[in-house]
Design an enzyme around this catalytic site. Structure first.
Site, mmCIF file in Angstrom:
data_model
loop_
_atom_site.group_PDB
_atom_site.id
_atom_site.type_symbol
_atom_site.label_atom_id
_atom_site.label_comp_id
_atom_site.label_asym_id
_atom_site.label_seq_id
_atom_site.Cartn_x
_atom_site.Cartn_y
_atom_site.Cartn_z
ATOM 1 C CG HIS A 48 -1.992 -1.101 1.087
ATOM 2 N ND1 HIS A 48 -2.907 -1.355 2.071
ATOM 3 C CD2 HIS A 48 -2.234 -2.022 0.110
ATOM 4 C CE1 HIS A 48 -3.671 -2.382 1.701
ATOM 5 N NE2 HIS A 48 -3.271 -2.804 0.526
ATOM 6 C CG HIS A 97 -7.635 -2.784 -2.246
ATOM 7 N ND1 HIS A 97 -7.179 -1.754 -1.459
ATOM 8 C CD2 HIS A 97 -6.835 -3.847 -1.967
ATOM 9 C CE1 HIS A 97 -6.165 -2.169 -0.729
ATOM 10 N NE2 HIS A 97 -5.935 -3.445 -1.012
ATOM 11 C CG ASP A 110 -3.428 -4.748 -3.227
ATOM 12 O OD1 ASP A 110 -3.040 -3.867 -2.435
ATOM 13 O OD2 ASP A 110 -4.230 -5.650 -2.909
ATOM 14 C CG HIS A 164 -0.257 -9.368 -3.152
ATOM 15 N ND1 HIS A 164 -0.032 -8.038 -3.416
ATOM 16 C CD2 HIS A 164 -1.228 -9.393 -2.214
ATOM 17 C CE1 HIS A 164 -0.811 -7.299 -2.664
ATOM 18 N NE2 HIS A 164 -1.561 -8.096 -1.917
HETATM 19 ZN ZN LIG Z 1 -4.078 -4.328 -0.648
#
Ligand SMILES: [Zn+2]
Length: 286
Positions: free
Chosen positions: A84, A241, A245, A268
Site C-alpha cells: 500500500h 483495490h 495493489d 500479489h
Molecule cells: Zn491491498
C-alpha cells in the site's frame, strides 16, 4: 505525452519527513514509520528496532512472500505488507525515500492507499536534478499464472490498467474497469479503495497467523449477504483495490512504467511474476 516530454520529467523525493503509526493487518502489532527525504537509492526500508539498523531496499529480488500481502526480507530481517505504501509512492511519483520503521509490518491504516497519499501530499514533493527513469516495452508480453490469473501487456505512452476480477460471491462477482494511472487519477480513483475480506475466512486466516490486526475499521468485511461494516466508497471498490495493489507490486521494479496492462484476477503472486517478466523484457531490450 511524447517521449521527449517523458524524458524531461524529473525524479522526486518528499519535501519533509512525516510519521505514521498503527497496527499491521497481519501481525496485529503496532509499528511506527518515519518517512524521510533522500536524493538517491530508490525506496528503502530501514528497521530502527534492530541492531545496526539494517536496510531493505524495495526491490523485486528481495520479495520473500506474496501470501495476502507482499513481504520483503534479507536473512532474518523482514518488512511485511509493503504494497500500500509502495502504491502511494508509485502513484504520486515519489522515487527516493527512506522509510524508517519501528516494527516489521507497515501500518494498515484504514485499509486503503489514501492515508499514505495524504501524508505525502501534506509535505509535498521536491524535484531532483536527475531525469525520471521510465520503462516501456516495444512488443506485447503475456504472463499466465495459476488459478486463471493472466496479464497481457502492450506498448503505451501512458500507464493504463484494464482489470477484471471474478469472486464467487454474489455481492462482488465479476467487476471490470479501465484506469488511466497518473497522479491525479491515482488519488481520486484508486487510492481511497480499501482492502477486503470474507467473514468466513477469518478463522482460517488467523490460524495461519494472518489478519491478526484486521478489524471493522481497516478491512471491508463481507458475509454471505454483503458488506457488514458500512458503505462502499465505490461500487467497484474491490476492483480498484486490486488495481492499487498491482501498482504497489509493480513499484518494486523501481522505475516508472508506461504500458497498457490488461489483466484478469490479479493477485500479489501474479503481480510479482508480471513485474519480473517486465523487468527481464525491458533489460533485454526486446
Ligand atoms: Zn491491498
Amino acid at each position: 505525452m511524447t517521449t521527449d516530454q517523458m524524458a524531461s520529467l524529473k525524479q522526486n523525493t518528499i519535501s519533509a519527513e512525516f510519521k505514521m503509526s498503527g497496527a499491521g493487518i497481519h501481525s496485529g502489532e503496532t509499528s511506527e514509520i518515519t518517512v524521510k527525504p533522500t536524493d538517491s537509492g530508490g525506496i528503502r526500508f530501514k528497521r530502527m528496532d534492530i541492531n545496526g539498523h539494517p536496510e531493505i531496499p524495495a526491490r523485486l529480488d528481495l520479495v520473500t512472500g506474496t501470501d495476502r500481502g507482499t513481504n520483503l526480507g534479507i536473512g532474518d530481517v523482514k518488512i511485511m505488507t509493503v504494497e500500500h505504501i509502495m502504491s502511494a509512492f508509485m502513484g504520486l511519483e515519489v522515487d527516493h525515500v527512506i522509510v524508517e520503521m519501528i516494527g516489521a509490518e507497515l501500518p494498515i491504516m484504514d485499509g486503503s492507499f489514501l492515508p499514505f497519499c495524504e501524508a505525502i501530499t501534506a509535505v509535498g514533493l521536491t524535484g531532483l536534478p536527475q531525469c525520471a527513469e521510465v520503462w516501456s516495452i516495444q512488443e506485447p508480453l503475456s504472463v499466465d499464472c495459476s488459478n486463471g490469473t493472466t496479464y497481457n501487456i502492450f506498448p503505451s505512452e501512458h500507464l493504463e490498467i484494464c482489470a477484471q476480477i471474478d469472486f464467487q460471491h454474489k455481492f462482488i462477482g465479476k467487476q471490470a474497469g479501465v484506469f488511466q494511472v497518473n497522479t491525479d487519477t491515482f488519488i481520486s480513483e484508486i487510492a481511497p479503495a480499501r482492502t477486503f475480506g470474507f467473514k468466513s475466512e477469518v478463522g482460517s486466516l488467523k490460524k495461519r497467523g494472518l489478519s491478526l490486526g484486521a478489524s471493522l475499521n481497516n478491512v471491508i468485511i463481507l458475509d454471505e449477504e454483503g458488506v457488514i461494516n458500512g458503505k462502499l466508497r465505490f461500487g467497484d471498490e474491490f476492483l480498484r483495490h486490486k488495481v492499487g495493489d498491482m501498482i504497489g507490486d509493480l513499484a518494486l521494479i523501481g522505475k516508472r512504467i508506461r504500458a497498457n496492462i490488461i489483466c484478469e484476477k490479479p493477485g500479489h503472486e501474479g503481480n510479482i511474476s508480471l513485474a519480473k517478466s517486465l523487468r527481464n523484457k525491458v533489460e533485454l531490450n526486446v
